[in-house]
Motif scaffolding. Structure first.
Motif, PDB file in Angstrom:
ATOM      1  N   TRP A  25       0.977  -1.200  -0.069  1.00 44.04           N
ATOM      2  CA  TRP A  25      -0.032   0.040  -0.090  1.00 44.04           C
ATOM      3  C   TRP A  25       0.855   1.200  -0.140  1.00 44.04           C
ATOM      4  O   TRP A  25       0.522   2.165  -0.491  1.00 44.04           O
ATOM      5  CB  TRP A  25      -1.110   0.083   1.045  1.00 44.04           C
ATOM      6  CG  TRP A  25      -1.756  -1.138   1.099  1.00 44.04           C
ATOM      7  CD1 TRP A  25      -1.949  -2.490   1.796  1.00 44.04           C
ATOM      8  CD2 TRP A  25      -2.865  -1.324  -0.020  1.00 44.04           C
ATOM      9  NE1 TRP A  25      -2.877  -3.180   1.356  1.00 44.04           N
ATOM     10  CE2 TRP A  25      -3.444  -2.702   0.142  1.00 44.04           C
ATOM     11  CE3 TRP A  25      -3.440  -0.632  -0.954  1.00 44.04           C
ATOM     12  CZ2 TRP A  25      -4.376  -3.220  -0.457  1.00 44.04           C
ATOM     13  CZ3 TRP A  25      -4.506  -1.076  -1.743  1.00 44.04           C
ATOM     14  CH2 TRP A  25      -4.964  -2.490  -1.554  1.00 44.04           C
ATOM     15  N   SER A  29       0.462   4.240  -2.870  1.00 47.85           N
ATOM     16  CA  SER A  29       0.433   5.575  -2.440  1.00 47.85           C
ATOM     17  C   SER A  29       1.608   6.569  -3.052  1.00 47.85           C
ATOM     18  O   SER A  29       1.143   7.541  -3.840  1.00 47.85           O
ATOM     19  CB  SER A  29       0.623   5.660  -0.822  1.00 47.85           C
ATOM     20  OG  SER A  29       0.448   6.995  -0.548  1.00 47.85           O
ATOM     21  N   LYS A  40      -2.642  10.220  -1.301  1.00 51.19           N
ATOM     22  CA  LYS A  40      -3.589   9.254  -0.965  1.00 51.19           C
ATOM     23  C   LYS A  40      -2.974   8.351   0.069  1.00 51.19           C
ATOM     24  O   LYS A  40      -2.152   7.464  -0.410  1.00 51.19           O
ATOM     25  CB  LYS A  40      -4.152   8.448  -2.189  1.00 51.19           C
ATOM     26  CG  LYS A  40      -4.782   9.501  -3.234  1.00 51.19           C
ATOM     27  CD  LYS A  40      -5.530   8.702  -4.435  1.00 51.19           C
ATOM     28  CE  LYS A  40      -6.007   9.716  -5.126  1.00 51.19           C
ATOM     29  NZ  LYS A  40      -7.656   9.771  -5.014  1.00 51.19           N
ATOM     30  N   GLN A  43      -3.408   3.434   3.942  1.00 53.82           N
ATOM     31  CA  GLN A  43      -4.440   3.121   4.620  1.00 53.82           C
ATOM     32  C   GLN A  43      -5.589   3.368   3.986  1.00 53.82           C
ATOM     33  O   GLN A  43      -6.509   2.574   3.951  1.00 53.82           O
ATOM     34  CB  GLN A  43      -4.610   3.494   6.303  1.00 53.82           C
ATOM     35  CG  GLN A  43      -5.695   2.419   6.880  1.00 53.82           C
ATOM     36  CD  GLN A  43      -5.420   0.936   6.774  1.00 53.82           C
ATOM     37  OE1 GLN A  43      -4.355   0.464   6.894  1.00 53.82           O
ATOM     38  NE2 GLN A  43      -6.569   0.278   6.612  1.00 53.82           N
ATOM     39  N   ALA A  44      -5.939   4.576   3.549  1.00 46.97           N
ATOM     40  CA  ALA A  44      -7.107   4.874   2.811  1.00 46.97           C
ATOM     41  C   ALA A  44      -7.181   4.104   1.306  1.00 46.97           C
ATOM     42  O   ALA A  44      -8.110   3.755   0.753  1.00 46.97           O
ATOM     43  CB  ALA A  44      -7.069   6.388   2.150  1.00 46.97           C
ATOM     44  N   LEU A  45      -5.897   4.047   0.865  1.00 52.60           N
ATOM     45  CA  LEU A  45      -5.863   3.215  -0.596  1.00 52.60           C
ATOM     46  C   LEU A  45      -6.299   1.552  -0.298  1.00 52.60           C
ATOM     47  O   LEU A  45      -7.054   1.118  -0.999  1.00 52.60           O
ATOM     48  CB  LEU A  45      -4.573   3.151  -1.279  1.00 52.60           C
ATOM     49  CG  LEU A  45      -4.126   4.608  -1.670  1.00 52.60           C
ATOM     50  CD1 LEU A  45      -2.864   4.669  -2.220  1.00 52.60           C
ATOM     51  CD2 LEU A  45      -5.228   4.751  -3.025  1.00 52.60           C
ATOM     52  N   ARG A  46      -5.977   1.097   0.914  1.00 52.40           N
ATOM     53  CA  ARG A  46      -6.481  -0.299   1.313  1.00 52.40           C
ATOM     54  C   ARG A  46      -7.723  -0.248   1.597  1.00 52.40           C
ATOM     55  O   ARG A  46      -8.544  -1.263   0.888  1.00 52.40           O
ATOM     56  CB  ARG A  46      -5.767  -0.572   2.632  1.00 52.40           C
ATOM     57  CG  ARG A  46      -6.078  -2.199   2.879  1.00 52.40           C
ATOM     58  CD  ARG A  46      -5.790  -2.510   4.222  1.00 52.40           C
ATOM     59  NE  ARG A  46      -4.189  -2.333   4.432  1.00 52.40           N
ATOM     60  CZ  ARG A  46      -3.396  -3.187   4.279  1.00 52.40           C
ATOM     61  NH1 ARG A  46      -3.982  -4.359   4.356  1.00 52.40           N
ATOM     62  NH2 ARG A  46      -2.019  -3.076   4.818  1.00 52.40           N
ATOM     63  N   THR A  47      -8.614   0.511   1.765  1.00 53.16           N
ATOM     64  CA  THR A  47     -10.156   0.637   2.104  1.00 53.16           C
ATOM     65  C   THR A  47     -10.626   0.788   0.715  1.00 53.16           C
ATOM     66  O   THR A  47     -11.578  -0.046   0.697  1.00 53.16           O
ATOM     67  CB  THR A  47     -10.403   1.792   3.292  1.00 53.16           C
ATOM     68  OG1 THR A  47      -9.492   1.630   4.276  1.00 53.16           O
ATOM     69  CG2 THR A  47     -11.821   1.993   3.224  1.00 53.16           C
ATOM     70  N   VAL A  48     -10.251   1.751  -0.118  1.00 56.78           N
ATOM     71  CA  VAL A  48     -10.864   1.953  -1.325  1.00 56.78           C
ATOM     72  C   VAL A  48     -10.872   1.215  -2.244  1.00 56.78           C
ATOM     73  O   VAL A  48     -11.883   0.435  -2.841  1.00 56.78           O
ATOM     74  CB  VAL A  48     -10.609   3.490  -1.983  1.00 56.78           C
ATOM     75  CG1 VAL A  48     -10.872   4.567  -0.847  1.00 56.78           C
ATOM     76  CG2 VAL A  48      -9.149   3.467  -2.502  1.00 56.78           C
TER      77      VAL A  48
END
Length: 155
Positions: A25, A29, A40, A43-48
């Motif tokens: 991730w 990013s 980005k 952790q946000a990329l993992r979620t989306v």
């Protein structure tokens, strides 16, 4: 050029995946920062990416992440192509075009496929059948920044 998609030579030698289990991730990013599509956080990329219906992750022969994109979708009515990013060293060879083509193809069957483009790049998406909407509206967490970058019109 590939007869299937019009992709530039070399595209077919890349490694294509939909799986997120082996994604670094932090590397993803960094790709978005380099593309440049903004900061980005990993952790946000993992979620989306985990919450996306379709994903496209592209690696070169050395295993380096060079492109990515995703689709949010409900499986029937609406799909939204998001976050198409290509490492600068791989831009201009048709990789972004191939990522979008694959994501649009995977989204067929939805009544509508949407996206919003980086201002000035709207014409690129016409080749896939995208057309400007007359009624699109948005709420951005950073409204002033979205206006400054050309995503929102000032009232």
């Amino acid at each position: 050029m590939s007869a299937r998609t019009g992709a530039a030579p070399g595209i077919d030698t890349l490694q294509w995946s939909d799986a997120t289990d082996a994604v670094d991730w932090d590397e993803l990013s960094a790709l978005y920062r380099a593309a440049p599509l903004g900061d980005k956080p990993p952790q946000a990329l993992r979620t989306v990416f985990s919450n996306s219906l379709h994903r496209c992750l592209v690696r070169d022969a050395a295993g380096r992440l060079v492109g990515a994109g995703r689709v949010l979708g409900d499986g029937v009515d609406c799909a939204c192509v998001c976050d198409i990013a290509v490492l600068p060293s791989h831009q201009g060879i048709g990789l972004g075009r191939e990522i979008v083509a694959r994501l649009v193809e995977r989204s067929r069957g939805h009544r509508k496929i949407l996206l919003y483009a980086v201002p000035g790049r709207e014409g690129f998406y016409r080749q896939f059948g995208f057309r400007p909407m007359r009624t699109a509206m948005a709420i951005f967490a950073d409204e002033a920044g979205a206006i400054e970058r050309g995503y929102l019109a000032e009232d």
